[in-house]
Design a protein around this motif. Structure first.
Motif, PDB file in Angstrom:
ATOM      1  N   TRP A  28       0.877  -1.184   0.000  1.00 50.78           N
ATOM      2  CA  TRP A  28       0.000   0.000   0.000  1.00 50.78           C
ATOM      3  C   TRP A  28       0.903   1.220   0.000  1.00 50.78           C
ATOM      4  CZ3 TRP A  28      -2.209   2.351   5.029  1.00 50.78           C
ATOM      5  CH2 TRP A  28      -3.080   3.420   4.732  1.00 50.78           C
ATOM      6  N   ASN A  29       0.758   2.076  -1.017  1.00 50.52           N
ATOM      7  CA  ASN A  29       1.651   3.222  -1.167  1.00 50.52           C
ATOM      8  C   ASN A  29       0.875   4.534  -1.133  1.00 50.52           C
ATOM      9  OD1 ASN A  29       4.576   2.306  -1.757  1.00 50.52           O
ATOM     10  ND2 ASN A  29       3.334   0.909  -2.972  1.00 50.52           N
ATOM     11  N   PRO A  30       0.497   5.004   0.064  1.00 49.35           N
ATOM     12  CA  PRO A  30      -0.139   6.314   0.150  1.00 49.35           C
ATOM     13  C   PRO A  30       0.825   7.457  -0.171  1.00 49.35           C
ATOM     14  CG  PRO A  30       0.223   5.426   2.345  1.00 49.35           C
ATOM     15  CD  PRO A  30       0.571   4.343   1.374  1.00 49.35           C
ATOM     16  N   THR A  31       2.133   7.185  -0.126  1.00 46.37           N
ATOM     17  CA  THR A  31       3.119   8.135  -0.632  1.00 46.37           C
ATOM     18  C   THR A  31       4.067   7.388  -1.554  1.00 46.37           C
ATOM     19  OG1 THR A  31       4.920   7.906   1.001  1.00 46.37           O
ATOM     20  CG2 THR A  31       3.051   9.309   1.620  1.00 46.37           C
ATOM     21  N   SER A  32       4.751   8.139  -2.416  1.00 47.07           N
ATOM     22  CA  SER A  32       5.796   7.559  -3.262  1.00 47.07           C
ATOM     23  C   SER A  32       6.985   8.510  -3.250  1.00 47.07           C
ATOM     24  CB  SER A  32       5.294   7.340  -4.688  1.00 47.07           C
ATOM     25  OG  SER A  32       4.910   8.571  -5.293  1.00 47.07           O
ATOM     26  N   GLY A  33       8.143   7.968  -3.592  1.00 42.94           N
ATOM     27  CA  GLY A  33       9.345   8.787  -3.655  1.00 42.94           C
ATOM     28  C   GLY A  33      10.099   8.837  -2.348  1.00 42.94           C
ATOM     29  N   CYS A  34      11.386   9.153  -2.461  1.00 45.95           N
ATOM     30  CA  CYS A  34      12.231   9.199  -1.271  1.00 45.95           C
ATOM     31  C   CYS A  34      13.559   9.867  -1.627  1.00 45.95           C
ATOM     32  CB  CYS A  34      12.458   7.772  -0.747  1.00 45.95           C
ATOM     33  SG  CYS A  34      13.012   7.692   0.980  1.00 45.95           S
ATOM     34  N   ASP A  35      14.487   9.892  -0.657  1.00 49.85           N
ATOM     35  CA  ASP A  35      15.838  10.399  -0.865  1.00 49.85           C
ATOM     36  C   ASP A  35      16.824   9.453  -0.201  1.00 49.85           C
ATOM     37  OD1 ASP A  35      15.797  13.365  -2.016  1.00 49.85           O
ATOM     38  OD2 ASP A  35      14.085  13.151  -0.672  1.00 49.85           O
ATOM     39  N   MET A  40       6.588   4.865 -18.390  1.00 50.29           N
ATOM     40  CA  MET A  40       5.361   4.201 -18.815  1.00 50.29           C
ATOM     41  C   MET A  40       4.139   5.105 -18.685  1.00 50.29           C
ATOM     42  SD  MET A  40       6.163   0.525 -16.995  1.00 50.29           S
ATOM     43  CE  MET A  40       4.496  -0.088 -17.237  1.00 50.29           C
ATOM     44  N   GLY A  41       4.346   6.309 -18.110  1.00 52.46           N
ATOM     45  CA  GLY A  41       3.260   7.264 -17.980  1.00 52.46           C
ATOM     46  C   GLY A  41       2.436   7.137 -16.726  1.00 52.46           C
ATOM     47  N   SER A  42       2.918   6.376 -15.739  1.00 53.88           N
ATOM     48  CA  SER A  42       2.173   6.218 -14.492  1.00 53.88           C
ATOM     49  C   SER A  42       2.020   7.566 -13.789  1.00 53.88           C
ATOM     50  CB  SER A  42       2.892   5.236 -13.564  1.00 53.88           C
ATOM     51  OG  SER A  42       2.241   5.152 -12.315  1.00 53.88           O
ATOM     52  N   ALA A  43       0.785   7.915 -13.450  1.00 56.14           N
ATOM     53  CA  ALA A  43       0.497   9.241 -12.901  1.00 56.14           C
ATOM     54  C   ALA A  43       1.211   9.498 -11.580  1.00 56.14           C
ATOM     55  CB  ALA A  43      -1.017   9.401 -12.718  1.00 56.14           C
ATOM     56  N   LYS A  44       1.432   8.471 -10.785  1.00 52.50           N
ATOM     57  CA  LYS A  44       2.063   8.639  -9.473  1.00 52.50           C
ATOM     58  C   LYS A  44       3.541   9.025  -9.561  1.00 52.50           C
ATOM     59  CE  LYS A  44      -0.372   5.802  -6.030  1.00 52.50           C
ATOM     60  NZ  LYS A  44      -0.192   4.681  -5.098  1.00 52.50           N
ATOM     61  N   TYR A  45       4.144   8.794 -10.718  1.00 51.46           N
ATOM     62  CA  TYR A  45       5.598   8.908 -10.812  1.00 51.46           C
ATOM     63  C   TYR A  45       6.035   9.876 -11.909  1.00 51.46           C
ATOM     64  CZ  TYR A  45       5.157   4.849  -7.842  1.00 51.46           C
ATOM     65  OH  TYR A  45       4.815   4.011  -6.815  1.00 51.46           O
ATOM     66  N   GLN A  46       5.439  11.055 -11.920  1.00 49.20           N
ATOM     67  CA  GLN A  46       5.770  12.049 -12.933  1.00 49.20           C
ATOM     68  C   GLN A  46       6.576  13.227 -12.381  1.00 49.20           C
ATOM     69  OE1 GLN A  46       5.269  11.503 -16.273  1.00 49.20           O
ATOM     70  NE2 GLN A  46       4.691   9.495 -15.447  1.00 49.20           N
ATOM     71  N   THR A  47       6.815  13.243 -11.081  1.00 53.60           N
ATOM     72  CA  THR A  47       7.562  14.341 -10.462  1.00 53.60           C
ATOM     73  C   THR A  47       8.951  13.865 -10.089  1.00 53.60           C
ATOM     74  OG1 THR A  47       5.495  15.222  -9.558  1.00 53.60           O
ATOM     75  CG2 THR A  47       7.556  16.087  -8.653  1.00 53.60           C
ATOM     76  N   ASP A  48       9.978  14.550 -10.593  1.00 53.59           N
ATOM     77  CA  ASP A  48      11.355  14.141 -10.356  1.00 53.59           C
ATOM     78  C   ASP A  48      11.865  14.636  -9.015  1.00 53.59           C
ATOM     79  OD1 ASP A  48      11.201  13.070 -12.866  1.00 53.59           O
ATOM     80  OD2 ASP A  48      12.399  14.643 -13.840  1.00 53.59           O
ATOM     81  N   GLY A  49      12.723  13.820  -8.403  1.00 50.89           N
ATOM     82  CA  GLY A  49      13.369  14.213  -7.169  1.00 50.89           C
ATOM     83  C   GLY A  49      14.717  14.863  -7.423  1.00 50.89           C
ATOM     84  N   ASP A  50      15.354  15.333  -6.366  1.00 50.57           N
ATOM     85  CA  ASP A  50      16.686  15.927  -6.440  1.00 50.57           C
ATOM     86  C   ASP A  50      17.660  14.876  -6.984  1.00 50.57           C
ATOM     87  OD1 ASP A  50      19.279  16.888  -5.887  1.00 50.57           O
ATOM     88  OD2 ASP A  50      18.605  17.948  -4.090  1.00 50.57           O
ATOM     89  N   PRO A  51      18.322  15.142  -8.097  1.00 56.12           N
ATOM     90  CA  PRO A  51      19.207  14.124  -8.696  1.00 56.12           C
ATOM     91  C   PRO A  51      20.355  13.706  -7.792  1.00 56.12           C
ATOM     92  CG  PRO A  51      19.509  16.266  -9.753  1.00 56.12           C
ATOM     93  CD  PRO A  51      18.291  16.382  -8.887  1.00 56.12           C
ATOM     94  N   ARG A  52      20.687  14.527  -6.799  1.00 57.30           N
ATOM     95  CA  ARG A  52      21.775  14.162  -5.889  1.00 57.30           C
ATOM     96  C   ARG A  52      21.360  13.043  -4.935  1.00 57.30           C
ATOM     97  NH1 ARG A  52      22.626  20.032  -3.471  1.00 57.30           N
ATOM     98  NH2 ARG A  52      20.353  19.739  -3.483  1.00 57.30           N
ATOM     99  N   THR A  53      20.078  12.955  -4.604  1.00 58.79           N
ATOM    100  CA  THR A  53      19.614  11.984  -3.617  1.00 58.79           C
ATOM    101  C   THR A  53      18.432  11.151  -4.086  1.00 58.79           C
ATOM    102  OG1 THR A  53      18.172  13.667  -2.638  1.00 58.79           O
ATOM    103  CG2 THR A  53      20.370  13.400  -1.674  1.00 58.79           C
ATOM    104  N   SER A  54      17.818  11.554  -5.187  1.00 52.43           N
ATOM    105  CA  SER A  54      16.615  10.879  -5.659  1.00 52.43           C
ATOM    106  C   SER A  54      16.752  10.639  -7.164  1.00 52.43           C
ATOM    107  CB  SER A  54      15.381  11.728  -5.317  1.00 52.43           C
ATOM    108  OG  SER A  54      14.185  11.066  -5.646  1.00 52.43           O
ATOM    109  N   GLY A  55      15.684  10.845  -7.922  1.00 47.86           N
ATOM    110  CA  GLY A  55      15.791  10.617  -9.350  1.00 47.86           C
ATOM    111  C   GLY A  55      14.483  10.807 -10.087  1.00 47.86           C
ATOM    112  N   GLY A  79      10.925  10.664 -11.414  1.00 50.26           N
ATOM    113  CA  GLY A  79       9.684  10.096 -10.909  1.00 50.26           C
ATOM    114  C   GLY A  79       9.687   9.762  -9.436  1.00 50.26           C
ATOM    115  N   PHE A  80      10.748  10.148  -8.727  1.00 53.08           N
ATOM    116  CA  PHE A  80      10.901   9.673  -7.352  1.00 53.08           C
ATOM    117  C   PHE A  80      10.888  10.790  -6.314  1.00 53.08           C
ATOM    118  CE2 PHE A  80      13.159   6.738  -4.227  1.00 53.08           C
ATOM    119  CZ  PHE A  80      12.134   5.814  -4.192  1.00 53.08           C
ATOM    120  N   ALA A  81      10.312  11.941  -6.647  1.00 50.95           N
ATOM    121  CA  ALA A  81      10.141  12.984  -5.641  1.00 50.95           C
ATOM    122  C   ALA A  81       9.106  12.534  -4.621  1.00 50.95           C
ATOM    123  CB  ALA A  81       9.685  14.287  -6.292  1.00 50.95           C
ATOM    124  N   LEU A  82       9.299  12.901  -3.366  1.00 54.99           N
ATOM    125  CA  LEU A  82       8.324  12.540  -2.330  1.00 54.99           C
ATOM    126  C   LEU A  82       6.981  13.164  -2.676  1.00 54.99           C
ATOM    127  CD1 LEU A  82       6.735  12.951   0.487  1.00 54.99           C
ATOM    128  CD2 LEU A  82       8.170  10.923   0.282  1.00 54.99           C
TER     129      LEU A  82
END
Length: 307
Positions: free
Chosen positions: A11-18, A39-54, A56-59
Motif C-alpha cells: 500500500w503506497n499512500p506516498t511515493s518517492g524518497c531520498d 510508462m506514464g504512471s500518474a504517481k511517478y511524474q515528479t522528479d526528485g533531487d538528482p543528488r539523492t533521488s531521481g 519520478g521519485f520525488a516525495l
C-alpha cells in the motif's frame, strides 16, 4: 499482491524518497520509479533531487490511495510504502494522521511500516499534547485520528466512521514498525526504534552489508535478513547471517531469512553458470541454502521452516 516474501500486499499512500545511507545506493524503488515514469504512471511524474533521488521519485503524497485498505475485506499483512518512506520529513504530519486513521479503521489487517527515519517516527508517535490536560505520550497524535473521521475536517478520509479514537488502543495493535539497518554504522536507528510505540518492532537487515555485532536487539521482535540483488549488488557473507540468527534468538526476536543475494547465488551456488537460467537471481530459494539458514519465522507465531 506482491512477491515480497514477508508480506502479502503493498500500500503506497506516498511515493518517492531520498537516499540517506549506503543501503540506499542500489534502491530498487528508485529504479522502478524511473521505469514507471517512462510508462506514464500518474504517481511517478515528479522528479526528485538528482543528488539523492531521481526521475519520478520525488516525495509525493497520494490522498486518493488512502481509502484502498477500506476495500480489502480479507485480512492480510500489508507493507506500507514499498515505494517510499512514510516518515520522510516531507510527509506532512496531517497526512500521517490520515494514514494512521485508516489503519485504525481496518483492524482486520496487519500493517508493516519500514523506515530509515525512526527518529521522526519516535518524535511523532510519542508526541505530548500541548493542551495542558496531562495526556500521556502518543495521546495527542492518536486523538487527531478522530479528526480524520470527521466530515468537516480538512484531513477527513471518506469512509471512516466516528469513534476511531475511542475504539482503538495505543499503540495501534495491528501496526508493526521497523527500521532498515545495513551495518554497525547505523545502530542508532535501532535505538530510536526502541523509543517508538508499536505493537511489533522489527529490523530489516537488507541489504546486509556488514556484520551487526554491535547492534543490541533488546526490545526487537522480528529481524528480516537479506542480501542485495540486482546490477551492482554487494556481497553478503553467510557468517553475518549465522550470527544474526543466533543473536535474534538470544534476544527473543524471530529471524526471517529472505534471500542471500545475487553475489552469493552467482559465486557460491551457480558458479560458472547463468543464475538467470535457474530463476534465482536474488538467492531467494531456500532449498539451495545451507540447512541452518533455512528459517523464516514471524513474531509471536510458530516458526515456519522452509526447504
Amino acid at each position: 499482491m506482491t512477491t515480497i516474501e514477508w508480506t502479502e500486499q503493498t500500500w503506497n499512500p506516498t511515493s518517492g524518497c531520498d537516499r540517506i545511507s549506503p543501503g540506499c545506493d542500489n534502491c530498487y524503488a528508485l529504479t522502478m520509479a524511473k521505469r514507471l515514469k517512462g510508462m506514464g504512471s500518474a504517481k511517478y511524474q515528479t522528479d526528485g533531487d538528482p543528488r539523492t533521488s531521481g526521475p519520478g521519485f520525488a516525495l509525493t503524497t497520494h490522498p486518493s490511495a488512502l481509502t484502498e485498505p477500506l476495500r480489502w475485506k480479507k485480512p492480510r499483512k500489508i507493507f506500507v510504502n514499498s515505494m517510499s518512506d512514510l516518515f520522510h520529513a516531507r510527509v506532512p504530519r496531517e497526512f500521517l494522521t490520515q494514514v494512521f486513521a485508516v489503519m485504525a479503521a481496518t483492524p482486520q489487517h496487519t500493517y508493516q511500516i519500514l523506515t530509515k527515519r525512526p527518529e521522526r517516527a519516535a518524535r511523532i508517535l510519542t508526541d505530548l499534547c500541548a493542551c495542558g490536560t496531562g495526556h500521556p505520550p502518543g495521546e495527542h497524535f492518536r486523538s487527531s485520528m478522530e479528526w480524520a473521521a470527521t466530515s468537516h475536517s480538512p484531513t477527513y478520509v471518506p469512509g471512516l466512521q466516528h469513534g476511531i479514537y475511542h475504539r482503538t488502543g495505543w499503540p495501534l495493535p495491528n501496526v508493526w514498525i521497523g527500521t532498515s539497518i545495513e551495518n554497525n554504522d547505523y545502530a542508532r536507528r535501532v535505538d530510536a526504534l526502541r523509543q517508538t510505540p508499536a505493537a511489533v518492532r522489527f529490523i530489516s537487515a537488507e541489504p546486509l552489508l556488514g556484520p551487526l555485532n554491535n547492534v543490541s536487539l533488546h526490545g526487537i521482535d522480528w529481524v528480516i535478513i537479506g542480501g542485495e540483488s540486482g546490477p551492482g549488488a554487494r556481497p553478503l557473507r553467510t557468517a553475518w547471517v549465522h550470527d544474526l540468527i543466533a543473536d535474534s534468538r538470544a534476544a527473543g526476536a524471530a529471524p526471517f531469512v529472505k534471500q542471500l543475494g545475487t553475489v552469493w547465488a552467482r559465486d557460491t551456488y551457480w558458479v560458472g553458470k547463468s543464475i538467470a537460467a535457474h530463476g534465482d537471481t536474488k538467492g531467494g530459494k531456500p532449498e539451495y541454502w545451507p540447512t541452518e539458514l533455512r528459517v523464516r519465522e514471524y513474531p509471536n507465531k510458530t516458526a515456519e521452516q522452509v526447504g
